[in-house]
Design a protein around this motif. Structure first.
Motif, PDB file in Angstrom:
ATOM      1  N   ALA A 170      -4.267   3.573 -17.402  1.00  0.00           N
ATOM      2  CA  ALA A 170      -3.377   3.667 -16.221  1.00  0.00           C
ATOM      3  C   ALA A 170      -2.815   5.039 -16.130  1.00  0.00           C
ATOM      4  N   LEU A 171      -2.681   5.662 -17.265  1.00  0.00           N
ATOM      5  CA  LEU A 171      -1.777   6.891 -17.157  1.00  0.00           C
ATOM      6  C   LEU A 171      -2.942   8.308 -17.306  1.00  0.00           C
ATOM      7  N   GLY A 172      -4.316   7.741 -17.660  1.00  0.00           N
ATOM      8  CA  GLY A 172      -5.473   8.709 -18.038  1.00  0.00           C
ATOM      9  C   GLY A 172      -5.011   9.591 -19.412  1.00  0.00           C
ATOM     10  N   ALA A 173      -4.461   8.631 -20.401  1.00  0.00           N
ATOM     11  CA  ALA A 173      -3.853   9.588 -21.530  1.00  0.00           C
ATOM     12  C   ALA A 173      -4.965   9.787 -22.603  1.00  0.00           C
ATOM     13  N   ASP A 174      -6.251   9.769 -22.274  1.00  0.00           N
ATOM     14  CA  ASP A 174      -7.552   9.918 -23.122  1.00  0.00           C
ATOM     15  C   ASP A 174      -7.368   9.224 -24.404  1.00  0.00           C
ATOM     16  N   GLY A 175      -6.943   8.018 -24.444  1.00  0.00           N
ATOM     17  CA  GLY A 175      -6.773   7.188 -25.819  1.00  0.00           C
ATOM     18  C   GLY A 175      -5.781   7.641 -26.581  1.00  0.00           C
ATOM     19  N   ARG A 176      -4.750   8.321 -25.982  1.00  0.00           N
ATOM     20  CA  ARG A 176      -3.404   8.447 -27.084  1.00  0.00           C
ATOM     21  C   ARG A 176      -2.843   7.404 -27.603  1.00  0.00           C
ATOM     22  N   PHE A 177      -2.566   6.585 -26.491  1.00  0.00           N
ATOM     23  CA  PHE A 177      -1.929   5.430 -27.205  1.00  0.00           C
ATOM     24  C   PHE A 177      -2.599   4.318 -27.936  1.00  0.00           C
ATOM     25  N   SER A 178      -4.129   4.434 -27.796  1.00  0.00           N
ATOM     26  CA  SER A 178      -4.831   3.652 -28.686  1.00  0.00           C
ATOM     27  C   SER A 178      -4.662   4.213 -29.963  1.00  0.00           C
ATOM     28  N   ARG A 179      -4.795   5.389 -30.048  1.00  0.00           N
ATOM     29  CA  ARG A 179      -4.628   6.048 -31.574  1.00  0.00           C
ATOM     30  C   ARG A 179      -3.333   5.919 -31.999  1.00  0.00           C
ATOM     31  N   PRO A 202       4.408  -2.382 -29.112  1.00  0.00           N
ATOM     32  CA  PRO A 202       3.115  -2.669 -28.324  1.00  0.00           C
ATOM     33  C   PRO A 202       1.927  -3.290 -28.987  1.00  0.00           C
ATOM     34  N   THR A 203       1.056  -3.843 -28.409  1.00  0.00           N
ATOM     35  CA  THR A 203      -0.174  -4.319 -28.870  1.00  0.00           C
ATOM     36  C   THR A 203      -1.387  -3.520 -28.558  1.00  0.00           C
ATOM     37  N   ARG A 204      -2.542  -3.443 -29.094  1.00  0.00           N
ATOM     38  CA  ARG A 204      -3.663  -2.543 -28.964  1.00  0.00           C
ATOM     39  C   ARG A 204      -4.165  -2.777 -27.290  1.00  0.00           C
ATOM     40  N   GLU A 205      -4.148  -3.989 -26.951  1.00  0.00           N
ATOM     41  CA  GLU A 205      -4.504  -4.362 -25.555  1.00  0.00           C
ATOM     42  C   GLU A 205      -3.749  -3.790 -24.618  1.00  0.00           C
ATOM     43  N   PHE A 206      -2.259  -3.677 -24.899  1.00  0.00           N
ATOM     44  CA  PHE A 206      -1.419  -3.004 -23.956  1.00  0.00           C
ATOM     45  C   PHE A 206      -1.747  -1.563 -24.058  1.00  0.00           C
ATOM     46  N   SER A 207      -1.842  -0.890 -25.309  1.00  0.00           N
ATOM     47  CA  SER A 207      -2.038   0.499 -25.308  1.00  0.00           C
ATOM     48  C   SER A 207      -3.292   0.872 -24.716  1.00  0.00           C
ATOM     49  N   LEU A 265       1.635  -0.177 -35.460  1.00  0.00           N
ATOM     50  CA  LEU A 265       1.363  -1.533 -36.372  1.00  0.00           C
ATOM     51  C   LEU A 265       1.369  -1.769 -37.679  1.00  0.00           C
ATOM     52  N   ARG A 266       0.721  -0.455 -38.121  1.00  0.00           N
ATOM     53  CA  ARG A 266       0.878  -0.453 -39.846  1.00  0.00           C
ATOM     54  C   ARG A 266       2.252  -0.390 -40.328  1.00  0.00           C
ATOM     55  N   ASN A 267       3.090   0.341 -39.478  1.00  0.00           N
ATOM     56  CA  ASN A 267       4.379   0.474 -39.801  1.00  0.00           C
ATOM     57  C   ASN A 267       5.176  -0.954 -39.574  1.00  0.00           C
ATOM     58  N   GLN A 268       4.735  -1.920 -38.972  1.00  0.00           N
ATOM     59  CA  GLN A 268       5.322  -2.819 -38.863  1.00  0.00           C
ATOM     60  C   GLN A 268       5.017  -3.912 -40.089  1.00  0.00           C
ATOM     61  N   TYR A 281       8.825   7.154 -27.240  1.00  0.00           N
ATOM     62  CA  TYR A 281       8.913   8.545 -26.400  1.00  0.00           C
ATOM     63  C   TYR A 281       7.790   9.060 -25.646  1.00  0.00           C
ATOM     64  N   GLU A 282       6.734   8.912 -26.106  1.00  0.00           N
ATOM     65  CA  GLU A 282       5.414   9.197 -25.524  1.00  0.00           C
ATOM     66  C   GLU A 282       5.457   8.612 -24.274  1.00  0.00           C
ATOM     67  N   LEU A 283       5.611   7.223 -24.354  1.00  0.00           N
ATOM     68  CA  LEU A 283       5.323   6.400 -23.216  1.00  0.00           C
ATOM     69  C   LEU A 283       6.063   6.694 -22.182  1.00  0.00           C
ATOM     70  N   ARG A 284       7.666   6.804 -22.141  1.00  0.00           N
ATOM     71  CA  ARG A 284       8.472   7.413 -21.307  1.00  0.00           C
ATOM     72  C   ARG A 284       8.037   8.594 -20.653  1.00  0.00           C
ATOM     73  N   ARG A 285       7.818   9.670 -21.392  1.00  0.00           N
ATOM     74  CA  ARG A 285       7.297  10.917 -20.977  1.00  0.00           C
ATOM     75  C   ARG A 285       6.083  10.851 -20.160  1.00  0.00           C
ATOM     76  N   ALA A 286       5.108  10.120 -20.548  1.00  0.00           N
ATOM     77  CA  ALA A 286       3.791   9.979 -19.896  1.00  0.00           C
ATOM     78  C   ALA A 286       3.923   9.222 -18.423  1.00  0.00           C
ATOM     79  N   ARG A 287       4.669   8.371 -18.427  1.00  0.00           N
ATOM     80  CA  ARG A 287       5.245   7.524 -17.305  1.00  0.00           C
ATOM     81  C   ARG A 287       5.833   8.240 -16.218  1.00  0.00           C
ATOM     82  N   GLU A 288       6.905   8.917 -16.516  1.00  0.00           N
ATOM     83  CA  GLU A 288       7.608   9.941 -15.652  1.00  0.00           C
ATOM     84  C   GLU A 288       6.898  11.166 -15.396  1.00  0.00           C
TER      85      GLU A 288
END
Length: 280
Positions: free
Chosen positions: A67-76, A56-61, A82-85, A19-26
């Motif tokens: 790319a989106l200037g997300a200030d580490g949001r997706f890395s967090r 997603p992987t950590r590298e992708f995040s 991944l833990r949920n997997q 959800y957050e990835l789609r929102r940030a991309r758009e």
């Protein structure tokens, strides 16, 4: 107009990530294909992650953050994803493992998950059909980040010599895995010993186990059967496990002797072999 799948961000960490990835991309005015080109993947993969079809992987995040200037949001976020997997029965152990200050483990058949390479982990996990294999491998590698912390847990590993000879994933995978074990020997807080076949009967014959110790909480002992894991802080169980582990350490080769054995098996069993090696 194409039918865009609507996500419930509260359904799971993966749904929230998508959800957050789609929102940030758009918000950045990018199509899936455009974002994919920036982070070196296909637009299709972006779409699959946005709709929870791929993990997603950590590298992708990290690339998406840049790319989106997300200030580490997706890395967090990716750590939660991944833990949920991990299998639901394993997640409580993974949380305690991440909080431990001292990890002692005896492994009778496999390299411990914290020490596995991606290739070895993939081979182990592929023996069971449990959905997204890429996501499972990424989740297992994510656990290993505790060893990269500024203050990692002290970890002492005793591996049965059988672990070195059990060919998991093929010769190349095993050679890479054993080379990885040797590289880990250089870490200040991590020691690896091999329990040789010549040790004979020993206190680990009942199977693998791990002891977790903490600064302020009671020690835990963890075992697994073929269905799930079992974790207990029962003082008698922890005491018995600790005594068994002490005996295993005493029966094992020294750290230096263990490294020499790993190197020898790596070269003799998994090294380059001339053509016709099986013709004798």
């Amino acid at each position: 107009m194409s039918n865009i799948r609507q996500l419930d961000p509260s359904a799971s960490p993966l749904d929230y990530y998508g959800y957050e990835l789609r929102r940030a991309r758009e918000a950045a005015g990018l199509t899936q294909a455009q974002l994919g080109a920036i982070v070196f993947c296909t637009g299709s993969l972006i779409g699959q992650i946005e709709t929870t079809l791929k993990v997603p992987t950590r590298e992708f995040s990290e690339r998406v953050d840049a790319a989106l200037g997300a200030d580490g949001r997706f890395s967090r976020l990716v750590g939660l994803v991944l833990r949920n997997q991990l299998p639901s029965w394993f997640q409580p152990y993974a949380e305690m493992e991440a909080a431990a200050t001292y990890i002692s483990t005896y492994q009778a058949q496999l390299v411990h998950g914290l020490l596995q390479t991606a290739g070895y982990a993939r081979a182990v996990l592929s023996t069971r059909d449990q959905g997204d294999l890429d996501g499972q491998v990424a989740a297992r590698l994510e656990r290993q980040r505790i060893l990269e912390r500024e203050q990692p847990p002290v970890m002492w590993v005793v591996l049965s010599e059988a672990v070195l000879h059990q060919e998991v994933g093929g010769r190349e995978v095993m050679r890479e895995q054993l080379a990885h074990l040797l590289s880990l020997q250089k870490r200040q807080w991590l020691e690896i010993q091999i329990l040789p076949f010549t040790a004979g009967a020993h206190t680990g014959l009942m199977g693998s186990f791990t002891i977790l110790r903490f600064d302020k909480d009671p020690d835990l002992i963890y075992t697994e059967d073929f269905v799930q894991g079992h974790m207990t802080a029962n003082p008698e169980a922890v005491k018995e496990g600790s005594v068994r582990y002490d005996h295993l350490q005493a029966a094992a080769l020294s750290v230096n002797e263990s490294a020499a054995l790993i190197a020898r098996v790596m070269e003799e069993r998994y090294g380059d072999q001339p053509d016709g090696r099986n013709l004798a």
